[in-house]
Design an enzyme around this catalytic site. Structure first.
Site, PDB file in Angstrom:
ATOM      1  N   THR A  42     -27.959 -14.812  17.465  1.00 21.00           N
ATOM      2  CA  THR A  42     -28.326 -13.623  18.247  1.00 21.00           C
ATOM      3  C   THR A  42     -29.733 -13.727  18.823  1.00 21.00           C
ATOM      4  O   THR A  42     -29.991 -13.261  19.932  1.00 21.00           O
ATOM      5  CB  THR A  42     -28.257 -12.368  17.342  1.00 21.00           C
ATOM      6  OG1 THR A  42     -26.935 -12.261  16.863  1.00 21.00           O
ATOM      7  CG2 THR A  42     -28.597 -11.108  18.098  1.00 21.00           C
ATOM      8  N   GLN A  50     -19.348 -12.730  -8.945  1.00 28.44           N
ATOM      9  CA  GLN A  50     -19.177 -12.098  -7.628  1.00 28.44           C
ATOM     10  C   GLN A  50     -20.146 -10.920  -7.457  1.00 28.44           C
ATOM     11  O   GLN A  50     -20.189 -10.302  -6.393  1.00 28.44           O
ATOM     12  CB  GLN A  50     -17.727 -11.693  -7.373  1.00 28.44           C
ATOM     13  CG  GLN A  50     -17.074 -10.858  -8.429  1.00 28.44           C
ATOM     14  CD  GLN A  50     -15.603 -10.596  -8.118  1.00 28.44           C
ATOM     15  OE1 GLN A  50     -15.276  -9.513  -7.668  1.00 28.44           O
ATOM     16  NE2 GLN A  50     -14.723 -11.548  -8.340  1.00 28.44           N
TER      17      GLN A  50
HETATM   18  N1  ASP Z   1     -23.045 -13.874  15.034  1.00 25.51           N
HETATM   19  C1  ASP Z   1     -24.454 -14.175  15.013  1.00 25.51           C
HETATM   20  C2  ASP Z   1     -24.648 -15.534  14.375  1.00 25.51           C
HETATM   21  O1  ASP Z   1     -24.650 -15.639  13.189  1.00 25.51           O
HETATM   22  C3  ASP Z   1     -25.220 -13.134  14.299  1.00 25.51           C
HETATM   23  C4  ASP Z   1     -26.716 -13.400  14.236  1.00 25.51           C
HETATM   24  O2  ASP Z   1     -27.246 -14.245  14.906  1.00 25.51           O
HETATM   25  O3  ASP Z   1     -27.392 -12.708  13.491  1.00 25.51           O
HETATM   26  O4  ASP Z   1     -24.783 -16.505  15.082  1.00 25.51           O
END
Ligand code: ASP
Length: 345
Positions: free
Chosen positions: A18, A282
């Protein structure tokens, strides 16, 4: 390449996630974008007083697509740039960051420089983004030096004002900025008005040995989480997986499991035929205490490996690393139960 004058040389490795994504307004989904643009959007980096070089995966990925091949790619970059840089910051999606960072902690033996994983919950261009703080402070942490040497000499994970030992972390929320937790090991550093480092919690390499990069990872592994109602067919199917060499059982509480005869019989048969079985709890915090309850005594008796307070992320990557390193069958249990990079107490 962004070249800032200064004595400390940091390499920024962009893998995706992200932090470097933009919204595709046609489809409404987040997509990876050009890394160079990412750096242009943070002019504050110029004030850090260190020299920052960048490199990127050819095709940045959402971290859900990470696999051991990508971990080797990151390890190769660090290995080839190890002498030329004082520290490394790996930009990575948060979804599988704890797995990748744990894997790298095992792959990089005798690490004596910081490797800091970070990412963000919101893209860098977003008005309320957490990406800038995470990136800027990660670089600052990677650049910290004391008496001529790096302060951090291990794989860390920085997110939302806290630096953790990477192989102790778990992603705990897809909503809040405080996305990671390390319930079984204290924070390594905290960013507030001041950047505080808790030296007593850091891994320090006592012997100055050359870096060894382990690139063979064996993914003939599986994870099975216990739940009330788990049936024999499912267990049999998992245990009969072709080529399976090691299985993590996510047990209840302090390492407890049902005492049904069929379960005990299946597991001990599998162990006798050479499968390594590890018990991890867990629960997000605490660990396995074999034999505390009757419901774990049977596992202890059949020589199930004690995962103690290791996270599932560290356990699965430690298994891949140990299997890839050719640890003998006889010593496998002892080696797994020994902390190698501070991943268990
Ligand atoms: N879906 C994204 C990833 O893990 C979420 C993030 O970057 O936080 O690449």
């Amino acid at each position: 390449m962004l070249n800032l004058k200064g004595p400390t040389k940091i390499l920024l490795i962009y893998t995706g996630g992200t932090i470097g994504m933009v919204k595709d307004y046609d489809s409404g989904t987040l997509k990876a974008f050009n890394f160079k643009k990412l750096l242009k959007s943070i002019p504050e980096l110029n004030q850090l007083g260190c020299s920052i070089e960048t490199t990127s995966f050819d095709r940045p990925i959402d971290s859900s697509n990470m696999n051991p091949g990508h971990w080797t790619e990151i390890a190769n970059i660090i290995e080839s740039q190890y002498e030329a840089h004082d520290g490394f910051v790996v930009l990575h999606g948060s979804d599988t960051m704890s797995y990748s960072a744990s894997a790298l902690s095992f792959m990089l033996e005798n690490l004596a420089k910081p490797v800091i994983f970070t990412g963000s919950q919101l893209p860098i261009g977003d008005l309320r983004t957490d990406a800038k703080e995470n990136l800027i402070t990660s670089i600052q942490i990677a650049a910290l030096r004391d008496k001529g040497g790096p302060v951090i000499q291990e794989v860390g994970l920085y997110f939302e004002y806290k630096l953790f030992r990477a192989n102790r972390t778990t992603k705990i929320t897809a909503e809040h900025f405080k996305a990671f937790q390390s319930l079984n090991y204290p924070t390594l550093a905290e960013s507030g008005v001041h950047l505080k480092v808790f030296n007593e919690n850091l891994l320090v390499s006592k012997h100055k040995r050359p870096l060894i990069v382990h690139k063979k990872l064996d993914n003939h592994v599986a994870i099975l989480k216990f739940f009330p109602g788990l049936n024999e067919e499912l267990l049999t199917t998992v245990l009969r997986t072709p080529g399976l060499k090691a299985l993590i059982l996510e047990t209840y509480g302090a390492g407890n499991a049902p005492t049904d005869d069929w379960l005990g019989a299946q597991l001990s048969k599998a162990i006798e035929s050479g499968l390594h079985i590890v018990s991890v709890t867990q629960c997000p915090g605490g660990g396995v205490i074999m034999g505390q309850y009757e419901t774990s005594a049977h596992l202890q008796k059949m020589q199930v490996i004690n995962g103690k307070d290791i996270t599932t992320e560290a356990a699965i990557t430690k298994l891949m690393y140990l299997l890839g390193s050719g640890v003998s069958h006889k010593s496998f249990k002892t080696v797994f139960e020994t902390p190698l990079r501070g991943e268990m107490t």
